[in-house]
Design a protein around this motif. Structure first.
Motif, PDB file in Angstrom:
ATOM      1  N   ALA A 133      -4.514   5.339  -2.099  1.00 13.87           N
ATOM      2  CA  ALA A 133      -3.287   6.127  -2.193  1.00 13.87           C
ATOM      3  C   ALA A 133      -3.034   6.819  -0.856  1.00 13.87           C
ATOM      4  N   ARG A 134      -1.768   7.018  -0.574  1.00  9.40           N
ATOM      5  CA  ARG A 134      -1.370   7.735   0.645  1.00  9.40           C
ATOM      6  C   ARG A 134      -0.253   8.700   0.258  1.00  9.40           C
ATOM      7  N   TYR A 135      -0.393   9.953   0.666  1.00 11.33           N
ATOM      8  CA  TYR A 135       0.667  10.908   0.362  1.00 11.33           C
ATOM      9  C   TYR A 135       0.817  11.918   1.491  1.00 11.33           C
ATOM     10  N   VAL A 136       1.992  12.532   1.542  1.00  6.31           N
ATOM     11  CA  VAL A 136       2.314  13.502   2.587  1.00  6.31           C
ATOM     12  C   VAL A 136       2.729  14.810   1.922  1.00  6.31           C
ATOM     13  N   SER A 167      -3.428   3.271   8.287  1.00  7.03           N
ATOM     14  CA  SER A 167      -2.085   3.771   8.603  1.00  7.03           C
ATOM     15  C   SER A 167      -1.094   2.628   8.793  1.00  7.03           C
ATOM     16  N   LYS A 168      -1.600   1.462   9.202  1.00  5.40           N
ATOM     17  CA  LYS A 168      -0.727   0.318   9.474  1.00  5.40           C
ATOM     18  C   LYS A 168      -0.500  -0.578   8.252  1.00  5.40           C
ATOM     19  N   LYS A 169      -1.146  -0.260   7.145  1.00  7.51           N
ATOM     20  CA  LYS A 169      -0.989  -1.078   5.938  1.00  7.51           C
ATOM     21  C   LYS A 169       0.446  -0.991   5.403  1.00  7.51           C
ATOM     22  N   LYS A 170       0.829  -1.998   4.638  1.00  7.94           N
ATOM     23  CA  LYS A 170       2.149  -2.003   4.005  1.00  7.94           C
ATOM     24  C   LYS A 170       2.061  -1.292   2.655  1.00  7.94           C
ATOM     25  N   TRP A 171       2.269   0.005   2.702  1.00  5.82           N
ATOM     26  CA  TRP A 171       2.143   0.837   1.513  1.00  5.82           C
ATOM     27  C   TRP A 171       3.373   0.684   0.620  1.00  5.82           C
ATOM     28  N   GLU A 172       3.141   0.732  -0.668  1.00  6.06           N
ATOM     29  CA  GLU A 172       4.228   0.627  -1.646  1.00  6.06           C
ATOM     30  C   GLU A 172       4.580   2.026  -2.158  1.00  6.06           C
ATOM     31  N   PHE A 173       5.836   2.402  -1.989  1.00  5.01           N
ATOM     32  CA  PHE A 173       6.265   3.736  -2.400  1.00  5.01           C
ATOM     33  C   PHE A 173       6.348   3.833  -3.923  1.00  5.01           C
ATOM     34  N   GLU A 174       5.917   4.982  -4.432  1.00  7.70           N
ATOM     35  CA  GLU A 174       6.033   5.281  -5.855  1.00  7.70           C
ATOM     36  C   GLU A 174       6.648   6.668  -6.017  1.00  7.70           C
ATOM     37  N   ALA A 175       6.970   7.017  -7.245  1.00  7.94           N
ATOM     38  CA  ALA A 175       7.541   8.338  -7.509  1.00  7.94           C
ATOM     39  C   ALA A 175       6.557   9.418  -7.075  1.00  7.94           C
ATOM     40  N   SER A 176       7.059  10.394  -6.333  1.00 12.60           N
ATOM     41  CA  SER A 176       6.191  11.439  -5.793  1.00 12.60           C
ATOM     42  C   SER A 176       5.963  12.550  -6.812  1.00 12.60           C
ATOM     43  N   PRO A 177       4.716  12.983  -6.975  1.00 13.97           N
ATOM     44  CA  PRO A 177       4.452  14.153  -7.828  1.00 13.97           C
ATOM     45  C   PRO A 177       5.083  15.403  -7.221  1.00 13.97           C
ATOM     46  N   LEU A 235       5.846  14.979  -0.534  1.00 14.66           N
ATOM     47  CA  LEU A 235       7.022  14.374   0.095  1.00 14.66           C
ATOM     48  C   LEU A 235       7.061  12.869  -0.125  1.00 14.66           C
ATOM     49  N   GLN A 236       5.924  12.222   0.070  1.00 13.25           N
ATOM     50  CA  GLN A 236       5.827  10.771  -0.105  1.00 13.25           C
ATOM     51  C   GLN A 236       4.548  10.447  -0.867  1.00 13.25           C
ATOM     52  N   TYR A 237       4.637   9.420  -1.688  1.00 21.35           N
ATOM     53  CA  TYR A 237       3.439   8.957  -2.393  1.00 21.35           C
ATOM     54  C   TYR A 237       3.461   7.435  -2.402  1.00 21.35           C
ATOM     55  N   CYS A 238       2.402   6.823  -1.873  1.00 20.56           N
ATOM     56  CA  CYS A 238       2.338   5.363  -1.758  1.00 20.56           C
ATOM     57  C   CYS A 238       0.983   4.864  -2.255  1.00 20.56           C
ATOM     58  N   VAL A 239       0.946   3.596  -2.609  1.00 23.28           N
ATOM     59  CA  VAL A 239      -0.305   2.991  -3.067  1.00 23.28           C
ATOM     60  C   VAL A 239      -0.452   1.601  -2.456  1.00 23.28           C
ATOM     61  N   LEU A 240      -1.665   1.084  -2.541  1.00 22.28           N
ATOM     62  CA  LEU A 240      -1.973  -0.299  -2.189  1.00 22.28           C
ATOM     63  C   LEU A 240      -2.571  -0.977  -3.412  1.00 22.28           C
ATOM     64  N   PRO A 241      -2.519  -2.309  -3.468  1.00 22.80           N
ATOM     65  CA  PRO A 241      -3.196  -3.001  -4.577  1.00 22.80           C
ATOM     66  C   PRO A 241      -4.687  -2.672  -4.587  1.00 22.80           C
ATOM     67  N   ASN A 242      -5.259  -2.551  -5.780  1.00 23.20           N
ATOM     68  CA  ASN A 242      -6.694  -2.271  -5.902  1.00 23.20           C
ATOM     69  C   ASN A 242      -7.517  -3.409  -5.310  1.00 23.20           C
ATOM     70  N   GLU A 243      -8.624  -3.047  -4.674  1.00 21.28           N
ATOM     71  CA  GLU A 243      -9.532  -4.038  -4.098  1.00 21.28           C
ATOM     72  C   GLU A 243     -10.967  -3.683  -4.475  1.00 21.28           C
ATOM     73  N   ASN A 244     -11.664  -4.627  -5.101  1.00 22.10           N
ATOM     74  CA  ASN A 244     -13.089  -4.445  -5.406  1.00 22.10           C
ATOM     75  C   ASN A 244     -13.374  -3.111  -6.096  1.00 22.10           C
ATOM     76  N   ASN A 245     -12.606  -2.845  -7.123  1.00 21.28           N
ATOM     77  CA  ASN A 245     -12.809  -1.628  -7.918  1.00 21.28           C
ATOM     78  C   ASN A 245     -12.478  -0.352  -7.145  1.00 21.28           C
ATOM     79  N   GLN A 246     -11.655  -0.487  -6.095  1.00 24.69           N
ATOM     80  CA  GLN A 246     -11.250   0.665  -5.303  1.00 24.69           C
ATOM     81  C   GLN A 246      -9.747   0.883  -5.434  1.00 24.69           C
TER      82      GLN A 246
END
Length: 234
Positions: free
Chosen positions: A60-63, A32-42, A46-57
């Motif tokens: 995404a965060r959305y509301v 929840s405390k990560k610095k999420w990057e906002f992207e266009a919401s489907p 209401l909100q759609y965010c992502v983080l850089p991929n890590e180790n093939n993972q």
């Protein structure tokens, strides 16, 4: 043959299930405390965010906004028959172990991408808790002896999902925050198996062609020899 996923916890009893609660709560707080990057919401989000991929993972965060009271939404999330109806891709869902508000669950999903993707099964711990009136549901894949048999028709997938349900307008509307960690190991395994099958089929086809070619050459040779024998002498 087992279907264990490397580098994840084992849960075979209630004690091990209880040990999963604090790490999952900590993971939810940290994400929840990560610095999420906002992207266009489907649509419908209401909100759609992502983080850089890590180790093939992928993260995404959305509301999602729902015009229903929080109590109704929370009850729906715990209603297995209702969840099955809302998630038609889930063909099987069952609880293998329970300790208070934590569960060891198993489910099978028919991935909606045609015949190229093998159905996935998931074995995961789910813990439910409240903080300051907000309802949390956090799930994470584990290994367990309770569901560890290899099935050639399934690929064991990995998932980690955190859900927070909170009031938008008390007693009127609700927001659902979802944080997803999608690990592509299961997808890669499925595609590799498909590729292996294709390669084997190609090899079989090549062998068949070589056999047919040898048979054709052999038959031609026999015909030539036969014709030479029948040819009259001068």
């Amino acid at each position: 043959m087992s279907v264990e996923i490397p580098d994840i916890p084992y849960v075979n009893n209630e004690v091990e299930l209880d040990r999963m609660v604090k790490p999952l709560q900590l993971w939810m707080r940290q994400m929840s405390k990560k610095k999420w990057e906002f992207e266009a919401s489907p649509d419908g989000v209401l909100q759609y965010c992502v983080l850089p991929n890590e180790n093939n993972q992928r993260f995404a965060r959305y509301v999602i906004f729902i015009k229903k009271p929080k109590r109704f939404v929370v009850e729906s999330l715990f209603d297995i028959p209702l969840m099955k109806s809302l998630e038609p891709n889930i063909t099987e869902m069952k609880t293998l172990l329970q300790s208070d508000d934590s569960y060891l669950n198993y489910e099978i999903q028919q991935i909606p991408y045609g015949s190229l993707v093998t159905p996935r099964d998931f074995l995961f711990v789910q813990t439910n808790y409240k903080i300051e009136g907000d309802q949390y549901i956090v799930s994470s894949s584990v290994n367990s002896e309770k569901e560890n048999t290899y099935n050639e028709k399934l690929v064991r997938g990995y998932k980690k999902i955190g859900i927070r349900v909170y009031d938008e307008v008390p007693n009127e509307s609700t927001n659902i925050e979802v944080i997803v960690c999608a690990d592509l190991r299961g997808w890669v395994v499925g595609m590799n198996e498909r590729q292996k099958q294709n390669e084997l089929q190609k090899k079989k086809n090549k062998k068949g062609k070589r056999k047919n070619k040898r048979r054709w050459n052999s038959n031609n040779k026999k015909k030539k020899n036969s014709n030479n024998k029948k040819k009259p002498h001068d």
